[in-house]
Design an enzyme around this catalytic site. Sequence first.
Site, mmCIF file in Angstrom:
data_model
loop_
_atom_site.group_PDB
_atom_site.id
_atom_site.type_symbol
_atom_site.label_atom_id
_atom_site.label_comp_id
_atom_site.label_asym_id
_atom_site.label_seq_id
_atom_site.Cartn_x
_atom_site.Cartn_y
_atom_site.Cartn_z
ATOM 1 N N TYR A 70 -12.118 -47.159 -3.592
ATOM 2 C CA TYR A 70 -12.639 -45.940 -2.956
ATOM 3 C C TYR A 70 -13.754 -46.279 -1.978
ATOM 4 O O TYR A 70 -13.668 -45.952 -0.793
ATOM 5 C CB TYR A 70 -13.125 -44.984 -4.038
ATOM 6 C CG TYR A 70 -13.626 -43.658 -3.510
ATOM 7 C CD1 TYR A 70 -12.751 -42.746 -2.914
ATOM 8 C CD2 TYR A 70 -14.969 -43.306 -3.630
ATOM 9 C CE1 TYR A 70 -13.207 -41.523 -2.446
ATOM 10 C CE2 TYR A 70 -15.430 -42.084 -3.167
ATOM 11 C CZ TYR A 70 -14.549 -41.195 -2.572
ATOM 12 O OH TYR A 70 -15.012 -39.979 -2.100
ATOM 13 N N THR B 252 -29.033 -40.571 -12.118
ATOM 14 C CA THR B 252 -29.251 -39.337 -11.353
ATOM 15 C C THR B 252 -28.163 -39.135 -10.299
ATOM 16 O O THR B 252 -27.530 -40.086 -9.835
ATOM 17 C CB THR B 252 -30.603 -39.342 -10.624
ATOM 18 O OG1 THR B 252 -30.552 -40.296 -9.555
ATOM 19 C CG2 THR B 252 -31.757 -39.650 -11.564
ATOM 20 N N GLU C 18 -14.917 -49.201 -0.724
ATOM 21 C CA GLU C 18 -14.560 -50.113 0.375
ATOM 22 C C GLU C 18 -13.512 -49.469 1.285
ATOM 23 O O GLU C 18 -13.495 -49.700 2.491
ATOM 24 C CB GLU C 18 -14.052 -51.455 -0.161
ATOM 25 C CG GLU C 18 -15.125 -52.296 -0.863
ATOM 26 C CD GLU C 18 -16.172 -52.897 0.088
ATOM 27 O OE1 GLU C 18 -16.289 -52.463 1.249
ATOM 28 O OE2 GLU C 18 -16.894 -53.810 -0.360
ATOM 29 N N GLY D 138 -27.445 -40.990 -19.925
ATOM 30 C CA GLY D 138 -27.697 -39.734 -19.215
ATOM 31 C C GLY D 138 -28.899 -39.783 -18.290
ATOM 32 O O GLY D 138 -29.282 -38.773 -17.708
HETATM 33 P P1 NAD Z 1 -10.070 -33.255 -3.771
HETATM 34 O O1 NAD Z 1 -9.370 -34.283 -4.566
HETATM 35 O O2 NAD Z 1 -10.193 -31.880 -4.346
HETATM 36 O O3 NAD Z 1 -9.420 -33.117 -2.320
HETATM 37 C C1 NAD Z 1 -8.754 -34.156 -1.682
HETATM 38 C C2 NAD Z 1 -7.462 -33.598 -1.073
HETATM 39 O O4 NAD Z 1 -6.777 -34.656 -0.381
HETATM 40 C C3 NAD Z 1 -6.502 -33.077 -2.130
HETATM 41 O O5 NAD Z 1 -6.014 -31.797 -1.776
HETATM 42 C C4 NAD Z 1 -5.380 -34.105 -2.171
HETATM 43 O O6 NAD Z 1 -4.141 -33.582 -2.568
HETATM 44 C C5 NAD Z 1 -5.401 -34.611 -0.731
HETATM 45 N N1 NAD Z 1 -4.834 -35.954 -0.600
HETATM 46 C C6 NAD Z 1 -5.162 -37.063 -1.307
HETATM 47 N N2 NAD Z 1 -4.419 -38.098 -0.886
HETATM 48 C C7 NAD Z 1 -3.630 -37.645 0.121
HETATM 49 C C8 NAD Z 1 -2.637 -38.241 0.945
HETATM 50 N N3 NAD Z 1 -2.314 -39.521 0.810
HETATM 51 N N4 NAD Z 1 -2.011 -37.463 1.862
HETATM 52 C C9 NAD Z 1 -2.324 -36.148 1.997
HETATM 53 N N5 NAD Z 1 -3.253 -35.534 1.234
HETATM 54 C C10 NAD Z 1 -3.897 -36.273 0.314
HETATM 55 O O7 NAD Z 1 -11.516 -33.836 -3.443
HETATM 56 P P2 NAD Z 1 -12.757 -33.187 -2.678
HETATM 57 O O8 NAD Z 1 -13.923 -33.266 -3.580
HETATM 58 O O9 NAD Z 1 -12.391 -31.888 -2.076
HETATM 59 O O10 NAD Z 1 -12.978 -34.282 -1.532
HETATM 60 C C11 NAD Z 1 -12.534 -34.075 -0.194
HETATM 61 C C12 NAD Z 1 -12.978 -35.246 0.677
HETATM 62 O O11 NAD Z 1 -14.404 -35.329 0.664
HETATM 63 C C13 NAD Z 1 -12.440 -36.602 0.209
HETATM 64 O O12 NAD Z 1 -12.131 -37.380 1.334
HETATM 65 C C14 NAD Z 1 -13.622 -37.209 -0.515
HETATM 66 O O13 NAD Z 1 -13.590 -38.614 -0.480
HETATM 67 C C15 NAD Z 1 -14.793 -36.641 0.269
HETATM 68 N N6 NAD Z 1 -16.015 -36.592 -0.562
HETATM 69 C C16 NAD Z 1 -16.133 -35.669 -1.559
HETATM 70 C C17 NAD Z 1 -17.277 -35.672 -2.343
HETATM 71 C C18 NAD Z 1 -17.512 -34.674 -3.440
HETATM 72 O O14 NAD Z 1 -18.507 -34.802 -4.153
HETATM 73 N N7 NAD Z 1 -16.689 -33.662 -3.640
HETATM 74 C C19 NAD Z 1 -18.280 -36.624 -2.112
HETATM 75 C C20 NAD Z 1 -18.083 -37.562 -1.109
HETATM 76 C C21 NAD Z 1 -16.951 -37.525 -0.317
#
Ligand code: NAD
Length: 331
Positions: free
Chosen positions: A153, A218, A155, A215
Amino acid sequence: MPMPQIEPGARPVLVAGGAGMIGHHLCRHLMAKGFPVVCLDNLSTGHRENIASWDGNPDFRFVEGDVVDGLAGTFAGVFNLASPAAPDHYLIDPVRTLRTNVMGTLAMLEVARRSECVFVQASTSEIYGDPDRHPQSEDYLGAVNPVGPRACYNEGKRAAEALTRDFRRQYGVETRIVRIFNTYGEGSRSDDGRVIPNFVQQALRGEPITIYGDGRQTRSYCHVDDLVEGLLRLFSTPGTIEDPVNIGNPGEITVAELAEKILALTESDAGIDYRALPQDDPKRRCPDIGRAQALLGWSPRISLDEGLMRTINWWRRKNAEVPASQIAGQG
Ligand code: NAD
Ligand code: UDP
């Protein structure tokens, strides 16, 4: 390259990963601002339910497909959020996680290049690894274990940032990189496995809260509506924003404090169940949001208590829903 003028109602905006927790809120906010939306998602970690209410809406089109395969057409903007984000999800198939982040980002960058539109890459605070500088500002280069379990993830996201920056250098695409810190809210899957969906579901069911480790680690939690406001500002602010921008809420709390807060807000007397800490779990994480404040005029507005109450109430409503299969006459 000057940023193309974005007019609501013109070409659609592509949201890859638009059926996910963050993605569907982004789709909703974009449509509320007058942008038609195309959502590309393979539903691997997202929810069909998150976008079902827009079936038949002329401003919304869902394409079920893998981001790696790209998409035909031209767009007014491309947001690439397609990636598993929860450790429990991205560790299921680490090779696929890497492929999604590298090849998927490449495919979405090609769409943006062809469209001559703004490209927004959803990066993550995970690119800072287990940080030895606090809080994390964008010039901190991070402390990442390149061969650890989380590398697929973090990298993968680092490679995606490099690709994004090189599409700007080499092809002049107007790219933006947002480093998202822990974000929570309505629309998570019940098997998400991240700390807030787990703790809220456990508290509402009266099951012991699973704290990994002691726990004392943070995190700093941002409600999804604040995050989406930051994404929209990053997308629509004119000019050049070539450096990554942290978006997150700097209110840092320990996992044990979060557990106590969720127990109090749900009025639950479920106990605590201490479990092993996963390998490479970061000890402290908190965003320095000075750049977002200066460039975008953005700061979070939703307190943790308020955001958690909205999330808890969403889970309560969801738990109260009768599954369609149990409604008489619906099989
Ligand atoms: P999530 O898993 O709810 O959403 C990710 C979406 O991407 C899902 O709907 C999934 O079906 C889709 N997906 C995954 N692989 C796919 C592929 N190969 N082709 C098409 N669709 C694909 O997660 P989220 O929390 O909504 O995160 C959304 C984005 O934000 C991600 O890129 C994540 O890395 C980034 N992000 C989220 C957080 C967080 O805390 N929620 C923090 C840092 C980064
Ligand atoms: N965590 C926990 N219990 C859970 C889920 C997560 O104690 O049921 C911890 C996890 O070890 C980490 C923190 O909560 O220290 C945040 O975990 P999450 O998976 O939400 O996000 P990330 O580790 O990616 O920041």
